[in-house]
Design an enzyme around this catalytic site. Structure first.
Site, PDB file in Angstrom:
ATOM      1  N   CYS A   2       2.459  -6.584   1.509  1.00  0.00           N
ATOM      2  CA  CYS A   2       1.823  -7.555   2.403  1.00  0.00           C
ATOM      3  C   CYS A   2       0.981  -6.843   3.475  1.00  0.00           C
ATOM      4  CB  CYS A   2       2.810  -8.451   3.119  1.00  0.00           C
ATOM      5  SG  CYS A   2       3.726  -9.517   2.024  1.00  0.00           S
ATOM      6  N   ARG A  27      -1.305  -1.164  -0.409  1.00  0.00           N
ATOM      7  CA  ARG A  27       0.100  -1.485  -0.131  1.00  0.00           C
ATOM      8  C   ARG A  27       0.700  -2.388  -1.203  1.00  0.00           C
ATOM      9  NH1 ARG A  27       1.470  -0.699   5.338  1.00  0.00           N
ATOM     10  NH2 ARG A  27       3.049  -2.301   5.170  1.00  0.00           N
ATOM     11  N   ASN A 101       4.349 -11.004   7.559  1.00  0.00           N
ATOM     12  CA  ASN A 101       4.969  -9.985   6.692  1.00  0.00           C
ATOM     13  C   ASN A 101       6.445  -9.959   7.044  1.00  0.00           C
ATOM     14  OD1 ASN A 101       2.442  -9.292   5.871  1.00  0.00           O
ATOM     15  ND2 ASN A 101       2.441  -7.251   6.791  1.00  0.00           N
ATOM     16  N   GLY A 102       7.302  -9.749   6.035  1.00  0.00           N
ATOM     17  CA  GLY A 102       8.736  -9.680   6.305  1.00  0.00           C
ATOM     18  C   GLY A 102       9.447 -10.854   5.658  1.00  0.00           C
ATOM     19  N   GLU A 481      12.058  12.921 -10.554  1.00  0.00           N
ATOM     20  CA  GLU A 481      10.748  12.590  -9.995  1.00  0.00           C
ATOM     21  C   GLU A 481       9.687  12.520 -11.101  1.00  0.00           C
ATOM     22  OE1 GLU A 481       9.839  11.271  -7.430  1.00  0.00           O
ATOM     23  OE2 GLU A 481       7.728  11.725  -7.148  1.00  0.00           O
ATOM     24  N   LYS A 485       7.444   9.202 -11.856  1.00  0.00           N
ATOM     25  CA  LYS A 485       5.975   9.224 -11.814  1.00  0.00           C
ATOM     26  C   LYS A 485       5.410   8.590 -13.072  1.00  0.00           C
ATOM     27  CE  LYS A 485       5.121   9.579  -8.489  1.00  0.00           C
ATOM     28  NZ  LYS A 485       6.139   9.748  -7.515  1.00  0.00           N
ATOM     29  N   GLU A 488       6.426   4.536 -13.350  1.00  0.00           N
ATOM     30  CA  GLU A 488       5.919   3.563 -12.378  1.00  0.00           C
ATOM     31  C   GLU A 488       4.432   3.303 -12.537  1.00  0.00           C
ATOM     32  OE1 GLU A 488       6.258   4.748  -8.241  1.00  0.00           O
ATOM     33  OE2 GLU A 488       5.879   6.826  -8.742  1.00  0.00           O
TER      34      GLU A 488
HETATM   35  C1  F6R Z   1       7.356   6.412  -5.819  1.00  0.00           C
HETATM   36  C2  F6R Z   1       7.356   6.045  -4.408  1.00  0.00           C
HETATM   37  C3  F6R Z   1       8.551   5.341  -3.886  1.00  0.00           C
HETATM   38  C4  F6R Z   1       8.843   5.769  -2.436  1.00  0.00           C
HETATM   39  C5  F6R Z   1       9.981   4.920  -1.863  1.00  0.00           C
HETATM   40  C6  F6R Z   1      10.325   5.334  -0.456  1.00  0.00           C
HETATM   41  O1  F6R Z   1       6.189   7.080  -6.169  1.00  0.00           O
HETATM   42  O2  F6R Z   1       6.418   6.273  -3.695  1.00  0.00           O
HETATM   43  O3  F6R Z   1       9.660   5.518  -4.699  1.00  0.00           O
HETATM   44  O4  F6R Z   1       9.177   7.117  -2.432  1.00  0.00           O
HETATM   45  O5  F6R Z   1       9.605   3.573  -1.869  1.00  0.00           O
HETATM   46  O6  F6R Z   1       9.247   5.166   0.390  1.00  0.00           O
HETATM   47  P1  F6R Z   1       9.156   5.902   1.776  1.00  0.00           P
HETATM   48  O7  F6R Z   1       9.058   7.352   1.509  1.00  0.00           O
HETATM   49  O8  F6R Z   1       7.917   5.350   2.404  1.00  0.00           O
HETATM   50  O9  F6R Z   1      10.402   5.556   2.524  1.00  0.00           O
END
Ligand code: F6R
Length: 608
Positions: A2, A27, A101-102, A481, A485, A488
């Site tokens: 959002c 976002r 948002n929220g 990881e 990658k 997703e």
């Molecule tokens: C995957 C990715 C997410 C974030 C997770 C935590 O590529 O980006 O898994 O790592 O949503 O987000 P942050 O680091 O912003 O707390």
């Protein structure tokens, strides 16, 4: 997740709002809308799908005249993506409109209360209760109305509100959902994230929890929920507006992967001083570092994966027990935190709801929290006791790459700092580790320059159904990881397994041609991982190996090998992840996926 943009000033509002929303596209969202006051009434235009649709509908905003308005990109939580559920939402008389948002947690209760009073709802959203609640309390004083509503709602919110009766004002408010406001000579701005207004102003005010802002064309006033006026200091945003542009790269993700050598340098080098590691932000003497008897690392997604690596590195180099938790689990499992424990939360955005909740839970129990955070001024950065910034700059692609790499090196620094203070690393090893750290940026660059080889290999797998990633120890953390990658952004099902676990069930999924990526960068475990590779190969798997240059033995068991340059085994994640990021990226590009904005995902997950 959002986006909110608002404007009041001397220019036409709609094009500014559209421009701001376009900077928040990364976002993640599924519909968009704008409310603009045209001098007589508030007009709303909404559309499902990309912002382009809203831009086309309004001719880039031109067909919506007016100098004040609010806009929103919605990522559906309550109700499907649709025009009706898209924000902004009106009251029945169409005189009050709101973007949000929220999540309003008590919205069902409020909806019932308002329905009993005769209010009719048109959408399935929690946000619509706000529009009707504002209407219910409105007696001609918008500030009083907003604060009354805030006293009634539970949950999280960043809000933009417009009253047709008071078209010289726009209101903003926040609790647990990020919001900034800013001003230039042409007007005042609201945004849920800095890039939306960076083109217009570099001086921003971070709105704090339960604060309300009244914005007029030439000034802003801040209030508490009890209507007391507040004084706030602006923060100057240092990063370049171009940092949030693609700079000729096909995707932000590719650009950000290429920024990793710089990100790693920027995170490391200011903390390496005269052959030592100085982390001033830690605010801990050697004695205090010595008294820590346990570290709890808490994070989500890729940040959690960085934490898993951190566990191996900190335990190995500093000999402190480390527990790593997913923040969504930590916050509800009543974790045992004992005297001498230290909590480290890791977050790129600094706004992840679960990570923030874990931080608050730890603080409430009297434990100091260190935040490893990328976004300056974010909620986690402001609430953590100490903050170690990862200097990755703005990360726009939803799938993290450069922030993850920066988190890794921040954890290496911590491990070495603790290890040295506790006498677990002698000066010879310390010097050798420092040398390896300093070499990482060049080595990452070398691996990035190998992208054509990876692209070719990736093209063979755009039709893959399942891909498995396996590894042991730190290689398991890398596999987690690498697998995330790939899945997703390419939507190919993928799993990461500790290599030794395969034969406890998962090996039954291996079929002729299944791709298994085996990560093997830990000399002590080379032979063990080769055994696991042989096992899957015997069942028809095609084995891609990512390993160190010295491990030529692996060629006997692998079908395809990618070598990484020599470094200390504790730091191999920083190198091995590069070909895996490139692999995920090129598979997704080959499949024609929207790499920077994968379906259903949001860059910062500000709801549970
Ligand atoms: C995957 C990715 C997410 C974030 C997770 C935590 O590529 O980006 O898994 O790592 O949503 O987000 P942050 O680091 O912003 O707390």
């Amino acid at each position: 997740m959002c986006g909110i943009v608002g404007y009041i000033g001397t220019k036409q509002a709609a094009p500014i709002i559209l421009d701001g929303l376009s900077k928040l596209e990364y976002r993640g969202y599924d519909s968009a809308g704008m409310a603009i006051y045209d001098g007589g009434k508030i007009n709303i235009t909404k559309s499902v799908g990309r912002l382009k649709v809203l831009e086309n509908l309004t001719h880039g905003g031109e067909t919506m005249p007016g100098i004040c308005g609010i806009g929103h990109t919605r990522w559906a939580t309550h109700g499907v993506p649709s025009n009706t559920n898209a924000h902004p939402h009106y009251n029945a008389a169409e005189t009050i409109t709101v973007v949000h948002n929220g999540i309003i947690e008590n919205y069902l209760h409020l909806r019932q209360m308002l329905t009993d009073k005769g209010y009719q709802f048109v959408s399935e959203t929690d946000t619509e209760v706000l529009a009707h609640l504002l209407d219910y309390y409105y007696r001609g004083n918008p500030l009083e109305t907003v604060t009354k509503v805030l006293h009634r709602v539970e949950g999280s919110y960043a809000l933009g509100i417009l009253f047709a009766d008071c078209p010289d004002q726009v209101f903003a408010a926040r609790k647990d959902s990020p919001l900034v406001v800013g001003q230039n000579e042409d007007g005042c701005f609201i945004a849920s994230d800095v890039p939306a207004i960076l083109k217009y102003t570099r001086k921003v005010y971070y709105v704090d929890n339960q604060e309300v802002v009244r914005l007029r064309a030439d000034h802003m006033h801040f209030y508490s929920v009890d209507e007391e006026e507040l004084t706030k200091e602006p923060v100057t945003i240092e990063w370049d507006a171009n940092a949030a542009e693609k700079a000729g790269y096909e995707h932000f993700m590719l650009k950000e992967m290429y920024e990793q050598p710089k990100t790693v340098t920027d995170t490391l080098m200011p903390r390496i001083k005269e052959k030592d590691i100085v982390i001033e932000e830690l605010n801990m003497s050697d004695e205090e570092l010595n008294s820590v008897n346990k570290i709890h690392i808490v994070a989500c997604g890729s940040a959690y994966h960085a934490g898993v690596t951190g566990k191996y590195v900190i335990e190995g180099l500093a000999r402190i027990p480390v527990e790593v938790d997913l923040a969504s689990e930590f916050r509800y499992r009543n974790p045992i935190l004992e005297e001498g424990a230290m909590v480290v939360v890791i977050s790129q955005s600094g706004e992840t709801a679960d990570t923030l909740a874990a931080l608050r839970e730890s603080k409430a129990r009297g434990f100091k929290v260190l935040g490893i955070v990328n976004v300056v001024g974010s909620s986690i950065a402001r609430e953590a006791d100490n903050v170690m910034y990862t200097w990755a700059g703005p990360e726009i692609a939803v799938a993290t790459t450069k922030a993850y790499s920066a988190q890794l090196v921040a954890l290496y620094l911590l491990a070495m700092k603790f290890g040295k203070a506790r006498g677990k690393i002698d000066s010879k090893l310390f010097a050798s580790l420092l040398g390896d750290l300093k070499r990482l940026p060049n080595q990452i660059e070398m691996l990035l320059n190998n992208k054509l080889k990876i692209q070719k290999f990736a093209n063979r797998y755009i039709g893959a159904k399942d891909v498995f990633f396996i590894g042991r120890g730190i290689d398991y953390a890398i596999s987690l990881e690498g697998s995330l990658k790939l899945k997703e952004i390419s939507y190919i099902h993928s799993e990461a397994y500790a290599a030794g676990e395969l034969k406890h069930g998962t090996i039954s999924l291996i079929e002729e041609g299944t791709l298994v990526a085996a990560v093997s960068t830990q000399p002590d475990l080379y032979a063990k991982t080769i055994s696991n590779m042989v096992e899957v190969k015997a069942r028809g798997a095609f084995v891609l190996a990512v390993t160190c240059e010295e491990n030529k033995e692996i060629e006997k068991a692998a079908d395809y090998v990618i070598y990484i340059p020599e470094t200390n085994p504790y730091f191999t994640n920083s190198l091995a992840i590069i070909p895996l990021q490139l692999f995920g990226y090129y598979v997704a590009v080959g499949k024609g996926c929207d790499v920077d904005k994968p379906r259903n995902l949001a860059k910062s997950v500000t709801v549970e």
